[in-house]
Design a protein around this motif. Structure first.
Motif, short mmCIF file in Angstrom:
data_model
loop_
_atom_site.label_atom_id
_atom_site.label_comp_id
_atom_site.label_asym_id
_atom_site.label_seq_id
_atom_site.Cartn_x
_atom_site.Cartn_y
_atom_site.Cartn_z
N PRO A 244 0.60 4.56 4.42
CA PRO A 244 -0.28 4.70 3.24
C PRO A 244 -1.63 5.31 3.61
CG PRO A 244 -0.19 2.41 3.98
CD PRO A 244 0.81 3.17 4.80
N SER A 245 -2.28 5.92 2.61
CA SER A 245 -3.62 6.45 2.82
C SER A 245 -4.57 5.29 3.08
CB SER A 245 -4.10 7.22 1.59
OG SER A 245 -3.20 8.25 1.31
N SER A 246 -5.61 5.57 3.87
CA SER A 246 -6.59 4.51 4.16
C SER A 246 -7.45 4.23 2.94
CB SER A 246 -7.51 4.96 5.30
OG SER A 246 -6.75 5.22 6.43
N ALA A 247 -8.07 3.05 2.93
CA ALA A 247 -9.02 2.71 1.88
C ALA A 247 -10.16 3.74 1.89
CB ALA A 247 -9.56 1.31 2.11
N ALA A 248 -10.80 3.92 0.73
CA ALA A 248 -11.86 4.92 0.61
C ALA A 248 -13.01 4.62 1.56
CB ALA A 248 -12.34 4.97 -0.83
N LYS B 187 -9.01 2.85 -6.16
CA LYS B 187 -10.05 3.53 -5.37
C LYS B 187 -9.45 4.29 -4.18
CE LYS B 187 -14.38 1.92 -3.94
NZ LYS B 187 -15.25 0.78 -3.59
N ARG B 188 -8.54 3.60 -3.51
CA ARG B 188 -7.91 4.19 -2.32
C ARG B 188 -7.11 5.44 -2.69
NH1 ARG B 188 -2.78 3.39 0.02
NH2 ARG B 188 -2.26 1.87 -1.59
N LEU C 106 8.65 3.32 5.27
CA LEU C 106 7.89 4.06 4.26
C LEU C 106 6.82 4.92 4.93
CD1 LEU C 106 7.31 1.20 1.67
CD2 LEU C 106 8.56 3.32 1.24
N PRO C 107 6.40 6.01 4.24
CA PRO C 107 5.31 6.80 4.83
C PRO C 107 4.04 5.97 4.96
CG PRO C 107 5.84 7.53 2.60
CD PRO C 107 6.88 6.54 2.98
N ALA D 71 -9.32 8.35 -3.74
CA ALA D 71 -9.92 8.95 -2.54
C ALA D 71 -8.90 9.78 -1.77
CB ALA D 71 -10.49 7.85 -1.64
N ALA D 72 -7.63 9.39 -1.86
CA ALA D 72 -6.57 10.12 -1.15
C ALA D 72 -6.11 11.35 -1.94
CB ALA D 72 -5.39 9.20 -0.89
N GLU E 40 1.58 3.72 -3.36
CA GLU E 40 1.18 5.13 -3.21
C GLU E 40 2.37 6.05 -3.47
OE1 GLU E 40 -1.26 5.95 0.14
OE2 GLU E 40 -0.97 8.12 0.00
N ASP F 47 0.83 -1.21 0.00
CA ASP F 47 0.00 0.00 0.00
C ASP F 47 0.87 1.26 0.00
OD1 ASP F 47 -2.27 -1.52 0.02
OD2 ASP F 47 -2.86 -1.08 2.08
N ALA F 48 1.87 1.26 0.88
CA ALA F 48 2.72 2.44 1.01
C ALA F 48 3.59 2.64 -0.23
CB ALA F 48 3.61 2.30 2.25
#
Lengths: 76, 160
Positions: free
Chosen positions: B85-89, A64-65, B82-83, A68-69, A35, A31-32
């Motif tokens: 991550p943004s959360s899921a929508a 999607k994530r 790592l920074p 949204a971010a 992104e 995820d990180a």
């Protein structure tokens, strides 16, 4: 808190829990890292190739994530 | 909708919130446990707090279990800096395998659905002998068998 240093002596339990934890860590890092790459202007095909998965798979998992971010995504 | 249906929905909804905070794509049994600990239902709340488990204590123990399990594979949690991550929508809506098992076990402890009470849900989670929940309880210094017996007593009305 007795035995906190070695709470589950059975080796298979520890090994299997390690697998589950590593998967969670891998997901978190993915995820990180995805992104970070997309914020740096990487394209979906580049990220997919780096991860060794299809473009569709990486898009489905992360688009999607990231939208949204507010991450600006390159089409190609 | 019956009161128990509402309770189950609330716990799954709160569990989804916990999973979302966790960055998990599915709701797992430990998210349901956190949800129950965050709830106000008297019997389950008392059983958990009598074992020293409130929401924060469970959260902390889960973090320790994660780190401990990684360490078993020789991986420190700080390997990748790592920074975040943004959360899921949106929060996840899928129940993971461990949550499904916990619910099945909880439901299986009564013969008629109308006998189902909130404590049965907690009982279903505590019946797991393998996986994140029992490992976390052990790391938190909680006697799982004793806690399970305590929850069972609240159901038979032997406990005050």
């Amino acid at each position: 808190m007795s035995g906190a240093e070695n709470p589950v002596p059975q080796e298979p339990a520890d090994a299997l829990a390690a697998v589950a934890a590593l998967r969670r860590l891998a997901d978190r890092i993915e995820d990180a890292a995805v992104e970070q790459a997309m914020r740096a202007g990487w394209s979906w095909p580049q990220v997919a190739e780096a991860l060794g998965v299809t473009r569709q798979a990486v898009h489905k998992k992360h688009a999607k994530r990231l939208i949204a971010a507010g991450v600006t995504l390159r089409r190609r | 909708m019956t009161a128990i249906d509402e309770y189950i929905n609330t716990i799954i909804g709160q569990g989804a919130h916990e999973a979302h905070t966790d960055g998990s794509a599915t709701i797992e049994a430990h998210h349901l446990l956190l949800a129950i600990a965050a709830g106000r239902e008297t019997a389950t709340h008392q059983a958990l707090t009598s074992a020293g488990l409130d929401h924060q204590a469970i959260r902390d123990a889960l973090d320790r279990e994660f780190e401990h399990s990684l360490n078993a594979a020789g991986v420190p949690l700080t390997t990748f800096d790592l920074p975040k991550p943004s959360s899921a929508a949106t929060p996840p809506s899928q129940l993971g395998a461990s949550a499904k098992l916990a619910l099945e076990r909880g439901f299986a402890s009564v013969s008629r659905k109308k006998d189902l009470r909130p404590a049965h849900l907690l009982l279903g989670i505590l019946q797991a002998q393998i996986g994140t929940v029992p490992r976390t309880l052990t790391l938190a210094g909680v006697d799982q068998a004793d806690l399970t017996a305590r929850v069972q007593r609240t159901l038979t009305g032997e406990d005050g």
